[in-house]
Write an enzyme that holds these catalytic residues in place. Structure first.
Site, PDB file in Angstrom:
ATOM      1  N   ASP A 191       0.407   2.293   9.413  1.00 45.68           N
ATOM      2  CA  ASP A 191      -0.112   1.371  10.484  1.00 45.68           C
ATOM      3  C   ASP A 191       0.919   1.427  11.628  1.00 45.68           C
ATOM      4  O   ASP A 191       0.663   1.431  13.087  1.00 45.68           O
ATOM      5  CB  ASP A 191      -0.624   0.121  10.372  1.00 45.68           C
ATOM      6  CG  ASP A 191      -1.866  -0.017   9.392  1.00 45.68           C
ATOM      7  OD1 ASP A 191      -2.294   1.171   9.445  1.00 45.68           O
ATOM      8  OD2 ASP A 191      -2.168  -0.943   9.271  1.00 45.68           O
ATOM      9  N   GLY A 224       4.591  -7.190   4.210  1.00 48.78           N
ATOM     10  CA  GLY A 224       4.715  -8.316   3.044  1.00 48.78           C
ATOM     11  C   GLY A 224       5.548  -8.026   2.091  1.00 48.78           C
ATOM     12  O   GLY A 224       6.273  -8.958   1.581  1.00 48.78           O
ATOM     13  N   ARG A 269      -4.005   8.039   3.611  1.00 48.23           N
ATOM     14  CA  ARG A 269      -2.825   7.574   3.037  1.00 48.23           C
ATOM     15  C   ARG A 269      -2.389   8.569   2.160  1.00 48.23           C
ATOM     16  O   ARG A 269      -1.306   8.404   1.372  1.00 48.23           O
ATOM     17  CB  ARG A 269      -2.873   6.022   2.503  1.00 48.23           C
ATOM     18  CG  ARG A 269      -2.906   5.156   3.495  1.00 48.23           C
ATOM     19  CD  ARG A 269      -2.564   3.901   3.100  1.00 48.23           C
ATOM     20  NE  ARG A 269      -2.781   3.446   1.616  1.00 48.23           N
ATOM     21  CZ  ARG A 269      -3.005   2.055   1.056  1.00 48.23           C
ATOM     22  NH1 ARG A 269      -3.278   1.522   2.215  1.00 48.23           N
ATOM     23  NH2 ARG A 269      -3.161   1.869   0.087  1.00 48.23           N
ATOM     24  N   HIS A 312      -8.901   5.679   2.754  1.00 49.51           N
ATOM     25  CA  HIS A 312      -7.695   6.041   2.285  1.00 49.51           C
ATOM     26  C   HIS A 312      -7.126   7.516   2.158  1.00 49.51           C
ATOM     27  O   HIS A 312      -5.899   7.917   1.762  1.00 49.51           O
ATOM     28  CB  HIS A 312      -7.632   5.703   0.792  1.00 49.51           C
ATOM     29  CG  HIS A 312      -7.557   4.028   0.745  1.00 49.51           C
ATOM     30  ND1 HIS A 312      -8.668   3.145   0.902  1.00 49.51           N
ATOM     31  CD2 HIS A 312      -6.731   3.160   0.474  1.00 49.51           C
ATOM     32  CE1 HIS A 312      -8.264   2.160   1.022  1.00 49.51           C
ATOM     33  NE2 HIS A 312      -7.218   1.768   0.660  1.00 49.51           N
ATOM     34  N   GLY A 338       1.017  -1.217  -0.032  1.00 47.91           N
ATOM     35  CA  GLY A 338      -0.058  -0.047  -0.112  1.00 47.91           C
ATOM     36  C   GLY A 338       0.861   1.326   0.022  1.00 47.91           C
ATOM     37  O   GLY A 338       1.817   1.251   0.558  1.00 47.91           O
ATOM     38  N   THR A 398       4.865   1.896   6.558  1.00 47.39           N
ATOM     39  CA  THR A 398       3.419   1.495   6.820  1.00 47.39           C
ATOM     40  C   THR A 398       2.922   2.766   7.678  1.00 47.39           C
ATOM     41  O   THR A 398       3.335   3.143   8.375  1.00 47.39           O
ATOM     42  CB  THR A 398       3.083   0.369   7.540  1.00 47.39           C
ATOM     43  OG1 THR A 398       1.883   0.269   8.099  1.00 47.39           O
ATOM     44  CG2 THR A 398       3.835  -0.002   8.650  1.00 47.39           C
ATOM     45  N   MET A 427      -7.842   3.783  10.241  1.00 47.80           N
ATOM     46  CA  MET A 427      -7.048   2.686   9.615  1.00 47.80           C
ATOM     47  C   MET A 427      -6.266   1.992  10.805  1.00 47.80           C
ATOM     48  O   MET A 427      -6.049   2.533  11.929  1.00 47.80           O
ATOM     49  CB  MET A 427      -6.127   2.946   8.615  1.00 47.80           C
ATOM     50  CG  MET A 427      -6.845   2.735   7.098  1.00 47.80           C
ATOM     51  SD  MET A 427      -5.852   3.032   5.697  1.00 47.80           S
ATOM     52  CE  MET A 427      -6.923   2.761   4.332  1.00 47.80           C
ATOM     53  N   GLY A 428      -5.946   0.774  10.507  1.00 45.90           N
ATOM     54  CA  GLY A 428      -4.867  -0.005  11.528  1.00 45.90           C
ATOM     55  C   GLY A 428      -5.730  -1.351  11.723  1.00 45.90           C
ATOM     56  O   GLY A 428      -6.660  -1.607  12.181  1.00 45.90           O
ATOM     57  N   GLU A 442     -10.247   0.204  12.162  1.00 48.64           N
ATOM     58  CA  GLU A 442     -10.879  -0.785  11.212  1.00 48.64           C
ATOM     59  C   GLU A 442     -10.706  -2.182  11.724  1.00 48.64           C
ATOM     60  O   GLU A 442     -11.689  -3.038  11.572  1.00 48.64           O
ATOM     61  CB  GLU A 442     -10.243  -0.721   9.812  1.00 48.64           C
ATOM     62  CG  GLU A 442      -8.862  -0.994   9.796  1.00 48.64           C
ATOM     63  CD  GLU A 442      -8.263  -0.869   8.451  1.00 48.64           C
ATOM     64  OE1 GLU A 442      -8.948  -0.514   7.499  1.00 48.64           O
ATOM     65  OE2 GLU A 442      -6.892  -0.855   8.443  1.00 48.64           O
TER      66      GLU A 442
END
Ligand code: F6P
Length: 364
Positions: free
Chosen positions: A143, A120, A291, A288, A12, A141, A185-186, A238
Site C-alpha cells: 500500500d 502492525g 501481492r 491478492h 500480509g 507494505t 488494494m489500498g 478497496e
C-alpha cells in the site's frame, strides 16, 4: 563465539520479502561473526512448541530474491502481546506472551532481531524494543502508506500488476462499449489506485482520501458514453467510500485477526451507478493477485538495499530504528516515529494534481 540474529516476516505478504531476507543473511555472512536464524510465521516460530526455526546461511538463501511470498511464511494474527490460545474448554482467549517470548529469545541466545513487516508488525517491534529487545524494523507494505519512508518494496510490483490488468480491461471495454470498474488494494491510502489510474489512463480514480460524489461519476461517464457508444475505465481502491457512506467490509472469523477485511466496493458502486444510468458495466476485483508473483527489478533493488541497511543498523547497535528510504537515500528513523502517522495522498500531491490535469475524475 558467533552472535545470533533472528529474522522474521510478519503481516500480509508482499513481493520482495525474500529479497530482504537474502540481503540480511548475505550481509551478515560477508561481515562475519554472525549466525542468522529465521523464525517461521513471524514470532510464532519462537513461541510454538516445538519451535519452528530455520538456519539461514549464504547458500540457503541462494536465488530466493526473485521468488514472491516469504520462505519464512507469515501471519497477521501472531501478535505476542495479543496471542490467541485455546483454554481448557476449547475457547479462544487472547493472552500477552511477550515475557514468554523474551525468555525464549534469551534461551536461544539471540543478540538482535530484524522484523520485516508493516505498520502492525512495527508496532509490535516498538513494544518489544521498550521491553529491552534489540530489534530493527524493515518496512513492508504494497500500500506504500508507511509515513516514515518514501517507498516500500512491493508497491511497484503491485502497481505493475494492476496496470497490466487495467490495460487489458481497456481493450474489452472499448470493444463492448462498457464501463469497467477495476477494484485494487489500498485500505487507507490510495497510492496503488492513483498510480495505476495514471499509468493506465483511467477516466475515474476513487481513493480512500476523497469520498466520492455519485453525481460527479455519472457526469463523467455520460461525457464518455453517449447512446451506448464509448467506454470508461474506473480504478477504485478497496477503501474508497461515497460521501456520507461507509467502506465496504466483511467480518473475519479468523481467530486473532485484527484487521477489518475490505473488498466489494466495486460491486456496490456498480449497483449504485446502474440505478442511475443504463450503460453496460462490469467489475474486476484484483485482490491478492497484486501481492503475488515475482517482485519487479525496482523492488528487488530497493529490498536488497533495505536488507543491507537493516544489517548495518544491527552492526551499529541502532536498535528501535526502522530502515527508511527518504529523498533517494537509505537512512533510518525511530520506529516510534514511523508508526505514529500514515502517509496519505494529500490534496497538494503532485500526482493527484497531474491526474486532475489529465481530466481524470477523482469523485469530487
Ligand atoms: O495492507 C496490505 C493489504 O494488502 C491491504 O491492501 C489489504 O486490505 C490487506 O492487506 C489484505 O489483507 P489480508 O491478506 O489479510 O486479507
Amino acid at each position: 563465539m558467533k552472535k545470533r540474529l533472528l529474522v522474521l516476516t510478519g503481516g500480509g505478504d508482499c513481493p520482495g520479502l525474500n529479497t530482504v531476507i537474502r540481503a540480511v543473511v548475505r550481509s551478515a555472512y560477508c561481515a562475519g561473526g554472525w549466525e542468522v536464524i529465521g523464525s517461521k510465521r513471524a514470532f510464532n516460530g519462537v513461541l510454538e512448541d516445538p519451535q519452528d526455526l530455520v538456519t539461514l546461511d549464504y547458500h540457503s538463501v541462494s536465488g530466493i530474491h526473485v521468488k514472491g511470498g516469504t520462505i519464512l511464511e507469515t501471519v497477521n494474527k501472531g501478535d505476542p502481546f495479543a496471542y490467541p490460545i485455546q483454554d481448557e474448554s476449547g475457547n479462544w482467549v487472547i493472552v500477552d506472551r511477550s515475557d514468554d517470548l523474551i525468555r525464549r529469545l534469551n534461551d536461544l541466545d539471540i543478540d538482535a532481531v530484524v522484523s520485516i513487516g508493516g505498520d502492525g508488525s512495527q508496532k509490535i517491534s516498538q513494544k518489544l524494543f521498550e521491553k529491552g529487545v534489540n530489534i530493527v524494523g524493515v518496512p513492508k507494505t504494497i500500500d506504500n502508506d508507511l509515513f516514515a519512508t518514501d517507498l516500500t518494496f512491493g508497491f511497484q510490483t503491485a502497481v505493475e500488476i494492476a496496470t497490466e490488468a487495467v490495460d487489458k480491461l481497456v481493450t474489452t471495454a472499448e470493444s463492448h462499449n462498457r464501463v469497467m470498474i477495476a477494484e485494487v488494494m489500498g485500505r487507507d491510502a490510495g497510492w496503488i489506485c492513483l498510480h495505476t489510474a495514471v499509468a493506465a489512463g483511467a477516466e475515474i480514480a476513487l481513493i480512500p482520501e476523497i469520498p466520492y460524489d455519485l453525481d460527479k461519476l455519472v457526469d463523467k461517464i455520460q461525457s464518455r458514453v453517449v447512446n451506448n457508444r464509448g467506454f470508461a475505465i474506473m480504478v477504485v481502491a478497496e477503501g474508497a467510500r461515497p460521501k456520507d457512506g461507509v467502506v465496504v467490509s466483511q467480518k473475519s472469523k479468523e481467530i486473532g485477526y485484527q484487521n477489518v477485511r475490505l473488498g466489494g466496493i466495486g460491486y456496490h458502486l456498480m449497483a449504485d451507478l446502474q440505478d442511475r444510468i443504463d450503460i453496460d458495466m462490469r467489475v474486476t476485483v484484483l485482490g491478492h493477485v497484486q501481492r503475488g508473483g515475482i517482485p519487479v527489478a525496482f523492488d528487488r533493488v530497493l529490498a536488497t538495499q533495505f536488507g543491507a541497511k537493516a544489517f548495518d543498523l544491527v552492526q551499529s547497535g541502532q536498535f528501535g530504528h526502522m530502515v527508511s528510504y527518504s529523498r533517494f537515500a537509505f537512512t533510518s528513523v525511530p520506529i516510534k516515529e514511523a508508526i505514529s502517522y500514515y502517509k496519505f495522498v494529500t490534496d497538494d500531491n503532485y500526482l493527484l494534481q497531474t491526474a486532475r490535469n489529465m481530466g481524470m475524475c477523482l469523485g469530487d
